[in-house]
Design an enzyme around this catalytic site. Sequence first.
Site, PDB file in Angstrom:
ATOM      1  N   SER A 192      11.361   5.233 -32.161  1.00  0.00           N
ATOM      2  CA  SER A 192      10.454   6.382 -32.092  1.00  0.00           C
ATOM      3  C   SER A 192      10.815   7.198 -30.860  1.00  0.00           C
ATOM      4  O   SER A 192      11.467   6.678 -29.942  1.00  0.00           O
ATOM      5  CB  SER A 192       9.017   5.851 -31.949  1.00  0.00           C
ATOM      6  N   TYR A 241       2.650   0.114 -28.337  1.00  0.00           N
ATOM      7  CA  TYR A 241       3.628   0.827 -29.170  1.00  0.00           C
ATOM      8  C   TYR A 241       4.825   1.262 -28.326  1.00  0.00           C
ATOM      9  O   TYR A 241       5.979   1.064 -28.716  1.00  0.00           O
ATOM     10  CB  TYR A 241       2.934   2.038 -29.802  1.00  0.00           C
TER      11      TYR A 241
END
Length: 260
Positions: free
Chosen positions: A142, A155
């Site tokens: 990401s 995350y």
Amino acid sequence: MLTGKAAVVTGSTSGIGLGIAEALARNGAAVMLNGLGPAGEIERLRSDLAQRHGVPVEFHAADMTRPDEIRDLIATAERRFGRVDVLVNNAGIQHVDPIEAFPAERWDAVIAINLSAAFHAVAAALPGMRARGWGRIVNIASAHGLVASAGKAAYVAAKHGLVGLTKVVGLETAGSGITCNAVCPGWVLTPLVERQIESRAAERGVSIEAARRDLLGEKQPSGQFVTPAQIGESVIFLCSEAAAQMTGAVLAIDGGWTAQ
Ligand code: NAD
């Protein structure tokens, strides 16, 4: 391009993973789907993909928090297709909270699904890839594998970890015909992001459309979402001969997010 090859895509019952499975099947690969969801809906996705592209498509329900099930996912794909040439570690979840309020159980789940699952899948898939002298491992990290945002401790830690794992696997397999790279998407409009848009709209008392514009405006200079199909095509590129010398690398597809 991938006729005769077989791929496993974790978390491919929705969003980006489904876009990647679609691209792989369209390019001729047999595909093992994986992910959560109602059995009937998954069966519909599976048979639709197989019929439209004329390739074998199967489904394995491995829970990405369970190392034994992840290893069984790879073993089952090898049994059914005779090989696993392409492994896409895509399954992922999000949880947003400031660190003091971050539930420990959510930290553990995010690290397990977004990071540890990739370790187990890679370890299980590598022996077969080495034996055949060819393999493509793509880790869907990401923009949060490269930069941070407040509220996303687990995350961001997991995605930075996944970028690190990508580099190690790239080094350990260098020169063997196997490559390992990370794709780092910016905002893609999938159920994972739709949930964040809904909470943003509720918190700020604005419409979904306004929350969506606001989310993009904050991070993604293009002002446009990346699509699952575009991420799928980046995986096809990484599987191609043109990318044979690309390994341990990071491909940012983020509308300019990490250029800032
Ligand atoms: P999504 O919620 O649409 O899909 C996630 C997939 O993972 C689903 O198939 C789901 O069933 C599966 N999954 C979740 N928990 C699982 C578990 N325990 N076991 C097996 N499968 C499980 O989300 P998405 O946006 O398509 O995300 C896919 C990947 O892309 C994730 O790793 C995510 O972090 C990453 N990513 C997404 C964006 C974005 O903007 N959507 C941006 C960058 C990176």
